[in-house]
Design a protein around this motif. Structure first.
Motif, PDB file in Angstrom:
ATOM      1  N   THR A 114       0.819  -1.210   0.000  1.00 47.49           N
ATOM      2  CA  THR A 114       0.000   0.000   0.000  1.00 47.49           C
ATOM      3  C   THR A 114       0.853   1.261   0.000  1.00 47.49           C
ATOM      4  O   THR A 114       0.358   2.342  -0.294  1.00 47.49           O
ATOM      5  N   GLY A 115       2.126   1.144   0.379  1.00 45.70           N
ATOM      6  CA  GLY A 115       3.003   2.302   0.428  1.00 45.70           C
ATOM      7  C   GLY A 115       3.169   2.880   1.816  1.00 45.70           C
ATOM      8  O   GLY A 115       3.925   3.834   2.002  1.00 45.70           O
ATOM      9  N   ASP A 116       2.475   2.301   2.830  1.00 50.84           N
ATOM     10  CA  ASP A 116       2.628   2.817   4.185  1.00 50.84           C
ATOM     11  C   ASP A 116       3.802   2.175   4.920  1.00 50.84           C
ATOM     12  O   ASP A 116       4.103   2.511   6.061  1.00 50.84           O
ATOM     13  N   PRO A 171      -3.774   2.503  -2.297  1.00 47.59           N
ATOM     14  CA  PRO A 171      -3.010   3.124  -1.202  1.00 47.59           C
ATOM     15  C   PRO A 171      -3.682   3.020   0.166  1.00 47.59           C
ATOM     16  O   PRO A 171      -2.990   2.942   1.182  1.00 47.59           O
ATOM     17  N   ASP A 172      -5.026   2.989   0.193  1.00 48.43           N
ATOM     18  CA  ASP A 172      -5.693   2.880   1.488  1.00 48.43           C
ATOM     19  C   ASP A 172      -5.830   1.441   1.957  1.00 48.43           C
ATOM     20  O   ASP A 172      -6.370   1.171   3.033  1.00 48.43           O
ATOM     21  N   GLY A 173      -5.355   0.485   1.161  1.00 42.74           N
ATOM     22  CA  GLY A 173      -5.347  -0.911   1.557  1.00 42.74           C
ATOM     23  C   GLY A 173      -6.689  -1.602   1.528  1.00 42.74           C
ATOM     24  O   GLY A 173      -6.827  -2.708   2.060  1.00 42.74           O
ATOM     25  N   THR A 174      -7.686  -1.016   0.864  1.00 41.67           N
ATOM     26  CA  THR A 174      -9.017  -1.621   0.861  1.00 41.67           C
ATOM     27  C   THR A 174      -9.291  -2.484  -0.357  1.00 41.67           C
ATOM     28  O   THR A 174     -10.238  -3.287  -0.341  1.00 41.67           O
ATOM     29  N   ARG A 175      -8.488  -2.328  -1.425  1.00 41.17           N
ATOM     30  CA  ARG A 175      -8.776  -3.075  -2.648  1.00 41.17           C
ATOM     31  C   ARG A 175      -7.504  -3.551  -3.328  1.00 41.17           C
ATOM     32  O   ARG A 175      -6.464  -2.888  -3.281  1.00 41.17           O
ATOM     33  N   LEU A 176      -7.619  -4.722  -3.938  1.00 43.57           N
ATOM     34  CA  LEU A 176      -6.560  -5.277  -4.776  1.00 43.57           C
ATOM     35  C   LEU A 176      -7.043  -5.292  -6.220  1.00 43.57           C
ATOM     36  O   LEU A 176      -8.236  -5.450  -6.483  1.00 43.57           O
ATOM     37  N   ALA A 177      -6.115  -5.154  -7.143  1.00 43.72           N
ATOM     38  CA  ALA A 177      -6.425  -5.284  -8.564  1.00 43.72           C
ATOM     39  C   ALA A 177      -5.435  -6.237  -9.204  1.00 43.72           C
ATOM     40  O   ALA A 177      -4.237  -6.205  -8.891  1.00 43.72           O
ATOM     41  N   ALA A 355      20.263 -13.088  -7.546  1.00 43.12           N
ATOM     42  CA  ALA A 355      19.365 -12.974  -8.701  1.00 43.12           C
ATOM     43  C   ALA A 355      18.257 -14.017  -8.636  1.00 43.12           C
ATOM     44  O   ALA A 355      17.858 -14.583  -9.658  1.00 43.12           O
ATOM     45  N   ASP A 356      17.743 -14.265  -7.414  1.00 48.78           N
ATOM     46  CA  ASP A 356      16.688 -15.265  -7.249  1.00 48.78           C
ATOM     47  C   ASP A 356      15.374 -14.639  -6.782  1.00 48.78           C
ATOM     48  O   ASP A 356      14.525 -15.313  -6.215  1.00 48.78           O
ATOM     49  N   TYR A 357      15.197 -13.355  -7.038  1.00 50.82           N
ATOM     50  CA  TYR A 357      13.982 -12.659  -6.642  1.00 50.82           C
ATOM     51  C   TYR A 357      12.911 -12.802  -7.728  1.00 50.82           C
ATOM     52  O   TYR A 357      13.190 -12.598  -8.901  1.00 50.82           O
ATOM     53  N   ASP A 358      11.698 -13.156  -7.294  1.00 51.42           N
ATOM     54  CA  ASP A 358      10.564 -13.239  -8.211  1.00 51.42           C
ATOM     55  C   ASP A 358       9.709 -11.984  -8.169  1.00 51.42           C
ATOM     56  O   ASP A 358       9.091 -11.610  -9.161  1.00 51.42           O
ATOM     57  N   ASP A 359       9.637 -11.340  -7.027  1.00 47.74           N
ATOM     58  CA  ASP A 359       8.836 -10.126  -6.869  1.00 47.74           C
ATOM     59  C   ASP A 359       9.254  -9.464  -5.564  1.00 47.74           C
ATOM     60  O   ASP A 359       9.831 -10.116  -4.677  1.00 47.74           O
ATOM     61  N   LEU A 360       8.972  -8.179  -5.436  1.00 46.79           N
ATOM     62  CA  LEU A 360       9.252  -7.462  -4.186  1.00 46.79           C
ATOM     63  C   LEU A 360       8.468  -6.167  -4.158  1.00 46.79           C
ATOM     64  O   LEU A 360       8.039  -5.656  -5.189  1.00 46.79           O
ATOM     65  N   ALA A 361       8.241  -5.647  -2.944  1.00 45.74           N
ATOM     66  CA  ALA A 361       7.501  -4.404  -2.761  1.00 45.74           C
ATOM     67  C   ALA A 361       7.934  -3.767  -1.460  1.00 45.74           C
ATOM     68  O   ALA A 361       8.429  -4.431  -0.550  1.00 45.74           O
ATOM     69  N   TRP A 362       7.707  -2.432  -1.368  1.00 49.61           N
ATOM     70  CA  TRP A 362       7.999  -1.728  -0.099  1.00 49.61           C
ATOM     71  C   TRP A 362       6.932  -0.692   0.197  1.00 49.61           C
ATOM     72  O   TRP A 362       6.044  -0.452  -0.610  1.00 49.61           O
TER      73      TRP A 362
END
Length: 362
Positions: A114-116, A171-177, A355-362
């Motif tokens: 969500t970015g928080d 961003p508000d964490g209420t929905r996924l797409a 180099a074994d990362y499939d996805d990441l987020a912060w």
């Protein structure tokens, strides 16, 4: 053939295989990548419409909903949630490197944030093209909660990559797409994480939808729509998910997915709508060159009003087909051939030599 073209070839092949015999000839390379030589200039349509949200014209600026817990700027988020070999791992992002922690229980394919800096969502396969979703929260010191399944069951969608790579959290964490294809047709599915309710938009005909991204108003969903026809043109679109209807092409066109100009030239592979509501950040694949058809890649800022490039582009060391922003919109993750990197202050740096990362987020 570049890595982008290989992955999109596989995506189109998967979409074609899911259609009835004779309804669509299999495609090996997306139309926007082969319909004209790179050396021929492409005129970008002028006078693009202003972005309209909720029926009110706002001069192209997407209203910014203020989230009090949005991650601050400075050195960027403290923690990253990564998918490595099917396991979710919380890693410290302090400084320029990553510090790996013990993996969480369960097997996962993708992660969205969500970015928080605290709220993350995981996607795991539930058989075939069906995916289940989970919520994960971090404490201030990066300790993760156990992933909790979201209500509403699963979403069945072929993203073309064998995982919901086109997963985005509001961003508000209420929905996924999540976007992809279903029955050979482009489709976007939005999941209400509180109720489990699903809402689906579909486009007639074949083609692909990629690069799901939420605007800071928590209602506008951005994506790249690529028609199957060689005469069609890939475009960046903005969909008001609060309006009635299920036609994916009722969304507004922000700009063509090809850029020609003095600042930057090439194809937009992926983009994110930035938290300021005024800009977007796009990864650009430049013209091919050399004996092996090499290409240059850069991260560029676009106007949310008309999609035109603003400012200078940041060169990248390779094709990531990936960009994720933090809550401040000042720090961007990259994933290049499984190796994570970041862009801060107009410069790229590697986060890890692994180099074994499939996805990441912060």
């Amino acid at each position: 053939m570049t890595r982008t073209e290989e992955r999109l070839r596989d995506a189109f092949g998967a979409a074609a295989d899911s259609m009835p015999d004779g309804s669509l000839a299999p495609l090996t390379v997306p139309a926007r990548r082969r319909r004209r030589p790179w050396t021929v200039p492409v005129a970008v349509a002028a006078g693009l419409a202003a972005v309209v949200v909720g029926g009110t014209a706002l001069g192209g600026v997407i209203p910014r909903t203020v989230h009090g817990n949005a991650a601050a700027g400075g050195d960027g988020p403290r923690y990253i949630v990564a998918i490595r070999d099917g396991r979710a791992v919380v890693e410290s992002a302090a400084g320029q490197g990553l510090s790996k922690a013990a993996p969480l229980s369960g097997h996962y394919e993708a992660v969205a944030a969500t970015g928080d800096g605290r709220t993350f969502f995981l996607a795991g396969k539930a058989g075939g093209d069906a995916y289940a979703f989970y919520r994960l929260t971090l404490t201030a010191n990066g300790t993760p909660s156990a992933p909790q399944p979201l209500p509403g069951g699963t979403v069945r969608l072929d993203t073309g990559f064998g995982k919901p790579e086109n997963l985005a959290a509001s961003p508000d964490g209420t929905r996924l797409a999540v976007v992809g294809t279903a029955g050979g047709r482009p489709e976007a599915v939005v999941v209400d994480v509180r109720t489990g309710g699903h809402r689906t938009w579909t486009a007639p005909g074949a083609g692909t939808v990629t690069s799901a991204t939420w605007a800071p108003d928590d209602r506008t969903l951005g994506f790249i729509q690529t028609p199957a026809s060689p005469s069609g043109q890939a475009v960046l679109r903005l969909l008001d998910t609060r309006r009635p209807g299920a036609d994916l092409l009722s969304s507004r066109v922000l700009r063509p997915a090809e850029i020609t100009g003095a600042r930057v030239n090439g194809l937009i592979n992926v983009f994110v709508l930035n938290p300021d509501g005024r800009t977007a950040t796009a990864q650009i694949q430049g013209a091919k060159h050399g004996r092996d058809d090499d290409a240059s890649y850069a991260l560029a800022t676009l106007s949310a009003a008309d999609g035109r490039p603003t400012g200078r582009a940041v060169p990248l060391p390779g094709d990531s087909f990936f960009v994720k922003a933090d809550g401040s919109g000042e720090h961007f993750l990259q994933l290049i051939d499984g190796r994570p990197g970041r862009v801060d202050g107009g410069a790229f740096t590697w986060l890890s030599s692994a180099a074994d990362y499939d996805d990441l987020a912060w």
